[in-house]
Design a protein around this motif. Structure first.
Motif, PDB file in Angstrom:
ATOM      1  N   SER A   1      17.519 -22.558  67.810  1.00 30.26           N
ATOM      2  CA  SER A   1      16.469 -22.623  66.795  1.00 30.26           C
ATOM      3  C   SER A   1      16.169 -24.096  66.620  1.00 30.26           C
ATOM      4  O   SER A   1      17.091 -24.913  66.510  1.00 30.26           O
ATOM      5  CB  SER A   1      16.938 -22.045  65.463  1.00 30.26           C
ATOM      6  N   TRP A   2      14.887 -24.457  66.597  1.00 26.92           N
ATOM      7  CA  TRP A   2      14.516 -25.870  66.552  1.00 26.92           C
ATOM      8  C   TRP A   2      13.486 -26.121  65.469  1.00 26.92           C
ATOM      9  O   TRP A   2      12.500 -25.382  65.343  1.00 26.92           O
ATOM     10  CB  TRP A   2      13.943 -26.294  67.903  1.00 26.92           C
TER      11      TRP A   2
ATOM     12  N   HIS B   1       6.621 -32.031  66.020  1.00 29.82           N
ATOM     13  CA  HIS B   1       6.181 -30.980  66.940  1.00 29.82           C
ATOM     14  C   HIS B   1       6.062 -29.616  66.264  1.00 29.82           C
ATOM     15  O   HIS B   1       5.086 -28.908  66.466  1.00 29.82           O
ATOM     16  CB  HIS B   1       7.148 -30.862  68.125  1.00 29.82           C
ATOM     17  N   MET B   2       7.052 -29.249  65.462  1.00 29.06           N
ATOM     18  CA  MET B   2       7.094 -27.899  64.902  1.00 29.06           C
ATOM     19  C   MET B   2       6.414 -27.780  63.547  1.00 29.06           C
ATOM     20  O   MET B   2       6.123 -26.680  63.110  1.00 29.06           O
ATOM     21  CB  MET B   2       8.540 -27.402  64.808  1.00 29.06           C
ATOM     22  N   GLY B   3       6.180 -28.878  62.858  1.00 30.29           N
ATOM     23  CA  GLY B   3       5.532 -28.794  61.550  1.00 30.29           C
ATOM     24  C   GLY B   3       6.358 -27.951  60.596  1.00 30.29           C
ATOM     25  O   GLY B   3       7.483 -28.292  60.274  1.00 30.29           O
ATOM     26  N   THR B   4       5.820 -26.814  60.174  1.00 31.10           N
ATOM     27  CA  THR B   4       6.545 -25.921  59.264  1.00 31.10           C
ATOM     28  C   THR B   4       7.064 -24.677  59.988  1.00 31.10           C
ATOM     29  O   THR B   4       7.499 -23.722  59.342  1.00 31.10           O
ATOM     30  CB  THR B   4       5.642 -25.487  58.097  1.00 31.10           C
ATOM     31  N   GLN B   5       7.025 -24.685  61.306  1.00 30.45           N
ATOM     32  CA  GLN B   5       7.478 -23.537  62.088  1.00 30.45           C
ATOM     33  C   GLN B   5       8.917 -23.751  62.576  1.00 30.45           C
ATOM     34  O   GLN B   5       9.392 -24.888  62.647  1.00 30.45           O
ATOM     35  CB  GLN B   5       6.578 -23.312  63.301  1.00 30.45           C
ATOM     36  N   ILE B   6       9.577 -22.670  62.936  1.00 29.90           N
ATOM     37  CA  ILE B   6      10.888 -22.693  63.565  1.00 29.90           C
ATOM     38  C   ILE B   6      10.740 -22.049  64.931  1.00 29.90           C
ATOM     39  O   ILE B   6      10.320 -20.900  65.038  1.00 29.90           O
ATOM     40  CB  ILE B   6      11.944 -21.909  62.754  1.00 29.90           C
ATOM     41  N   MET B   7      11.076 -22.798  65.979  1.00 27.40           N
ATOM     42  CA  MET B   7      11.006 -22.224  67.322  1.00 27.40           C
ATOM     43  C   MET B   7      12.346 -21.583  67.670  1.00 27.40           C
ATOM     44  O   MET B   7      13.399 -22.167  67.441  1.00 27.40           O
ATOM     45  CB  MET B   7      10.696 -23.282  68.376  1.00 27.40           C
TER      46      MET B   7
ATOM     47  N   ILE C   1      16.042 -23.144  78.695  1.00 27.48           N
ATOM     48  CA  ILE C   1      15.636 -22.083  77.787  1.00 27.48           C
ATOM     49  C   ILE C   1      14.146 -22.186  77.480  1.00 27.48           C
ATOM     50  O   ILE C   1      13.556 -23.250  77.540  1.00 27.48           O
ATOM     51  CB  ILE C   1      16.477 -22.081  76.498  1.00 27.48           C
ATOM     52  N   LEU C   2      13.556 -21.046  77.167  1.00 27.56           N
ATOM     53  CA  LEU C   2      12.110 -20.969  76.957  1.00 27.56           C
ATOM     54  C   LEU C   2      11.801 -20.395  75.587  1.00 27.56           C
ATOM     55  O   LEU C   2      12.334 -19.356  75.199  1.00 27.56           O
ATOM     56  CB  LEU C   2      11.477 -20.092  78.041  1.00 27.56           C
ATOM     57  N   GLY C   3      10.930 -21.096  74.869  1.00 24.85           N
ATOM     58  CA  GLY C   3      10.430 -20.622  73.592  1.00 24.85           C
ATOM     59  C   GLY C   3       8.914 -20.662  73.617  1.00 24.85           C
ATOM     60  O   GLY C   3       8.297 -20.982  74.634  1.00 24.85           O
ATOM     61  N   SER C   4       8.313 -20.346  72.490  1.00 26.31           N
ATOM     62  CA  SER C   4       6.856 -20.403  72.406  1.00 26.31           C
ATOM     63  C   SER C   4       6.451 -20.845  71.004  1.00 26.31           C
ATOM     64  O   SER C   4       7.220 -20.728  70.055  1.00 26.31           O
ATOM     65  CB  SER C   4       6.232 -19.054  72.747  1.00 26.31           C
ATOM     66  N   TYR C   5       5.226 -21.349  70.929  1.00 27.12           N
ATOM     67  CA  TYR C   5       4.696 -21.779  69.645  1.00 27.12           C
ATOM     68  C   TYR C   5       3.187 -21.593  69.673  1.00 27.12           C
ATOM     69  O   TYR C   5       2.590 -21.402  70.733  1.00 27.12           O
ATOM     70  CB  TYR C   5       5.062 -23.239  69.340  1.00 27.12           C
ATOM     71  N   GLY C   6       2.598 -21.647  68.519  1.00 25.86           N
ATOM     72  CA  GLY C   6       1.159 -21.500  68.447  1.00 25.86           C
ATOM     73  C   GLY C   6       0.639 -21.823  67.074  1.00 25.86           C
ATOM     74  O   GLY C   6       1.375 -22.214  66.174  1.00 25.86           O
ATOM     75  N   ASN C   7      -0.656 -21.629  66.944  1.00 26.80           N
ATOM     76  CA  ASN C   7      -1.346 -21.872  65.696  1.00 26.80           C
ATOM     77  C   ASN C   7      -2.669 -21.117  65.804  1.00 26.80           C
ATOM     78  O   ASN C   7      -3.366 -21.251  66.813  1.00 26.80           O
ATOM     79  CB  ASN C   7      -1.583 -23.385  65.541  1.00 26.80           C
ATOM     80  N   PRO C   8      -3.019 -20.338  64.803  1.00 30.03           N
ATOM     81  CA  PRO C   8      -4.292 -19.604  64.891  1.00 30.03           C
ATOM     82  C   PRO C   8      -5.494 -20.500  65.187  1.00 30.03           C
ATOM     83  O   PRO C   8      -6.463 -20.058  65.782  1.00 30.03           O
ATOM     84  CB  PRO C   8      -4.420 -18.953  63.511  1.00 30.03           C
ATOM     85  N   GLU C   9      -5.398 -21.785  64.827  1.00 32.94           N
ATOM     86  CA  GLU C   9      -6.495 -22.715  65.120  1.00 32.94           C
ATOM     87  C   GLU C   9      -6.683 -22.898  66.624  1.00 32.94           C
ATOM     88  O   GLU C   9      -7.767 -23.275  67.069  1.00 32.94           O
ATOM     89  CB  GLU C   9      -6.225 -24.077  64.478  1.00 32.94           C
ATOM     90  N   TYR C  10      -5.613 -22.656  67.416  1.00 36.51           N
ATOM     91  CA  TYR C  10      -5.671 -22.821  68.873  1.00 36.51           C
ATOM     92  C   TYR C  10      -6.023 -21.524  69.592  1.00 36.51           C
ATOM     93  O   TYR C  10      -6.095 -21.493  70.811  1.00 36.51           O
ATOM     94  CB  TYR C  10      -4.338 -23.314  69.429  1.00 36.51           C
ATOM     95  N   GLY C  11      -6.186 -20.442  68.859  1.00 36.90           N
ATOM     96  CA  GLY C  11      -6.472 -19.149  69.476  1.00 36.90           C
ATOM     97  C   GLY C  11      -5.252 -18.244  69.448  1.00 36.90           C
ATOM     98  O   GLY C  11      -4.213 -18.583  68.880  1.00 36.90           O
ATOM     99  N   ASP C  12      -5.390 -17.072  70.069  1.00 43.06           N
ATOM    100  CA  ASP C  12      -4.333 -16.060  70.014  1.00 43.06           C
ATOM    101  C   ASP C  12      -3.192 -16.298  70.996  1.00 43.06           C
ATOM    102  O   ASP C  12      -2.095 -15.808  70.792  1.00 43.06           O
ATOM    103  CB  ASP C  12      -4.923 -14.670  70.282  1.00 43.06           C
TER     104      ASP C  12
END
Length: 165
Positions: free
Chosen positions: A88-89, A94-100, A113-124
């Motif tokens: 968990s990172w 990079h992560m702002g208020t998110q936890i990867m 290891i592979l994780g993912s991140y996103g933001n609705p501003e960047y699309g789905d």
């Protein structure tokens, strides 16, 4: 009496490998926002501590990015039932208020290891983020992270080379 799987892992398995890097570290971090364009190279200090009797390690680091302070934390472990590394990172950039959350396989000298991140501003579509730990020896480790844009090749985003204090 037979040892538990965790006790065996602490003795000579994945948990043994990650607890061997517990300590204080110092080095440099390089950051790229696009392929082959180095944005910053800065000093980094880190402390790696054992959590819950060696079940996990906490990688706490402080650095900067383009002159602004940056701090972060990874909780890293090895999932015995599923035979994979996990983390968990969180960090202040990079992560702002998110936890990867990320998971992946052991490698010869650490993990990938592979994780993912996103933001609705960047699309789905989510972006991928692959992190490697390479334990060079007892006094040198390297964390390398790769950004994976949707539908694109991965590109190096961060490389942190640390030596034990």
């Amino acid at each position: 009496m037979a040892k538990s799987k965790f006790e065996q892992s602490l003795e000579d398995g994945a948990h043994y490998r990650i607890t061997k890097i517990v300590g204080n570290w110092k080095g440099t971090t390089k950051t790229w926002f696009e392929k082959d364009v180095l944005v910053d190279e800065v000093l980094t200090e880190a402390e790696i501590t054992s959590i819950l009797d060696g079940r996990f390690i906490s990688y706490d680091y402080q650095s900067s990015l383009e002159g602004k302070p940056l701090i972060g934390k990874m909780i890293i472990g090895f999932d015995i039932p599923y035979q994979k590394f996990t983390f968990s990172w969180i960090d202040s950039f990079h992560m702002g208020t998110q936890i990867m959350q990320a998971s992946g396989a052991a490698t010869e000298k650490g993990f990938s290891i592979l994780g993912s991140y996103g933001n609705p501003e960047y699309g789905d579509q989510l972006f991928g983020w692959r992190t490697e730990l390479e334990i060079i020896n007892g006094d040198e480790i390297v964390f390398t992270a790769y950004n994976i844009m949707p539908g694109d090749e991965e590109t190096k985003a961060i490389e942190t080379i640390l030596t034990r204090n």
